[in-house]
Motif scaffolding. Sequence first.
Motif, mmCIF file in Angstrom:
data_model
loop_
_atom_site.group_PDB
_atom_site.id
_atom_site.type_symbol
_atom_site.label_atom_id
_atom_site.label_comp_id
_atom_site.label_asym_id
_atom_site.label_seq_id
_atom_site.Cartn_x
_atom_site.Cartn_y
_atom_site.Cartn_z
ATOM 1 N N HIS A 1 0.898 -1.254 0.081
ATOM 2 C CA HIS A 1 -0.049 0.099 0.142
ATOM 3 C C HIS A 1 0.874 1.351 0.184
ATOM 4 O O HIS A 1 2.183 0.989 0.212
ATOM 5 C CB HIS A 1 -0.899 -0.056 1.216
ATOM 6 N N CYS B 1 -4.617 5.763 0.352
ATOM 7 C CA CYS B 1 -3.989 5.032 -0.245
ATOM 8 C C CYS B 1 -3.524 5.076 -1.766
ATOM 9 O O CYS B 1 -4.557 5.242 -2.359
ATOM 10 C CB CYS B 1 -4.447 3.256 -0.089
ATOM 11 N N GLU C 1 -1.374 3.158 -4.058
ATOM 12 C CA GLU C 1 -0.788 2.080 -4.688
ATOM 13 C C GLU C 1 -2.256 1.073 -4.813
ATOM 14 O O GLU C 1 -2.575 0.788 -3.776
ATOM 15 C CB GLU C 1 0.013 1.598 -3.791
ATOM 16 N N TYR C 2 -2.457 0.962 -6.090
ATOM 17 C CA TYR C 2 -3.527 0.171 -6.415
ATOM 18 C C TYR C 2 -3.522 -1.189 -5.717
ATOM 19 O O TYR C 2 -2.379 -2.228 -5.953
ATOM 20 C CB TYR C 2 -3.880 -0.087 -7.993
ATOM 21 N N CYS C 3 -4.328 -1.669 -4.877
ATOM 22 C CA CYS C 3 -4.023 -2.682 -3.754
ATOM 23 C C CYS C 3 -5.003 -3.579 -3.923
ATOM 24 O O CYS C 3 -5.560 -4.404 -3.180
ATOM 25 C CB CYS C 3 -3.712 -2.327 -2.530
ATOM 26 N N HIS D 1 -9.198 -0.698 -2.749
ATOM 27 C CA HIS D 1 -8.301 0.350 -2.976
ATOM 28 C C HIS D 1 -9.120 1.663 -2.596
ATOM 29 O O HIS D 1 -8.311 2.423 -1.848
ATOM 30 C CB HIS D 1 -7.612 0.438 -4.146
ATOM 31 N N MET E 1 -9.539 2.757 0.787
ATOM 32 C CA MET E 1 -8.853 2.814 1.744
ATOM 33 C C MET E 1 -8.397 4.433 1.991
ATOM 34 O O MET E 1 -7.202 4.632 1.697
ATOM 35 C CB MET E 1 -7.476 2.074 1.388
HETATM 36 CU CU1 CUA Z 1 -4.067 0.106 -0.336
HETATM 37 CU CU2 CUA Z 1 -4.596 0.598 -2.447
#
Ligand code: CUA
Length: 356
Positions: free
Chosen positions: A145, A180, A182-184, A188, A191
């Motif tokens: 993340h 967040c 960062e593509y998670c 996502h 977040m």
């Molecule tokens: Cu955690 Cu995007």
Amino acid sequence: MMDFGGYPIAATAAAESWDQLHWFLIGVCVFFSLVVFVPMVVFAIKYRARPGHKPTYISHNNALEIFWTAVPTVILMVIFAWGWIVYKELVINAPPNAMEVKVMARSWGWTFQYEDGRTTNDLLFVPVNKPVRLVMTAAEGDVIHSFFVPNFRLKKDVVPGIYNTTWFEARIPGRHQFFCTEYCGAGHSIMIGAVVVLEEEDWQLWRWGKAIDMPDWVGIGGKRERMLTASQGREAAFQVQTAHLDQKSLIDRGQELHRRQGCVACHSSDGTMGIGPSFLGIFGEEVELSDGRILVRDENYIRGQIENPRAQIVRGFEHAVMPPYPGRLSELDLNALIAYIKSLQGSTTAQRMTEE
Ligand code: CUA
């Protein structure tokens, strides 16, 4: 500072330095775009092929070529030096007296763990005008993340298995949205959360578990604010009221783990050498490994030693009898154990700090 609208508020001094560098870069780009494209258009018209016009043959011009190599080189060196200065201010130079908060990301939310042992979800409570250092990791086995607070120009990846650190000192009280970035995975976009920067009085109330009014969002208006408030407002108020103080402080919890997990059998806390090195006064100090490497005993070092002790054997302890503990301690327990080890400041460290 220049404000062209739509730019986030600069809520830290470091954010302002970041903005100055940013506008310098934009300025350099605009200037050189003009230097290249304006003559290009002018020359294309002036020297275009037409009857009765014979072009002269020009192969090169030494003076001109040295000039347009030297000037960009100097500008690039300025960008490098300036970037390094801002990076240090923004990421590296956390003041030694900074309050420390442990950040744990997981799919898909955030947990903040404070020195007094409390935890909050998705809301990071901090006092205004006080430096705060973040020690960040993601849950064991989770994905990467990234913690991004636009108002602070602060962005740092949060990676499982290691600690990334950064810091900030917020100068504008209120709720500063973080993402967040960062593509998670599927969650996502949910977040998100807020750094809740509290005035001194509110901070004291919050610390002692008293109810406070949630401050307003900073730099967010209209529809987005209503959306965020709807998703977070109620939860936020709830969390503030139920923030309780019956937890052990991080250090006390770490001390208990040191005993309960059996670390104490080999690692003393008073400087006595046992089967393993004592924990007294080691944090932040250099250590020599049996293969000659010199490492600093920081958060990542201690974590590595707990999870895979045989990868980095301290000189003089080659017998290496410690079993690896990967996954045996929760992230929050690991934070507590590290906080405890950090609290054991030995005479060597105390001496060095008075000398400085
Ligand atoms: Cu955690 Cu995007």
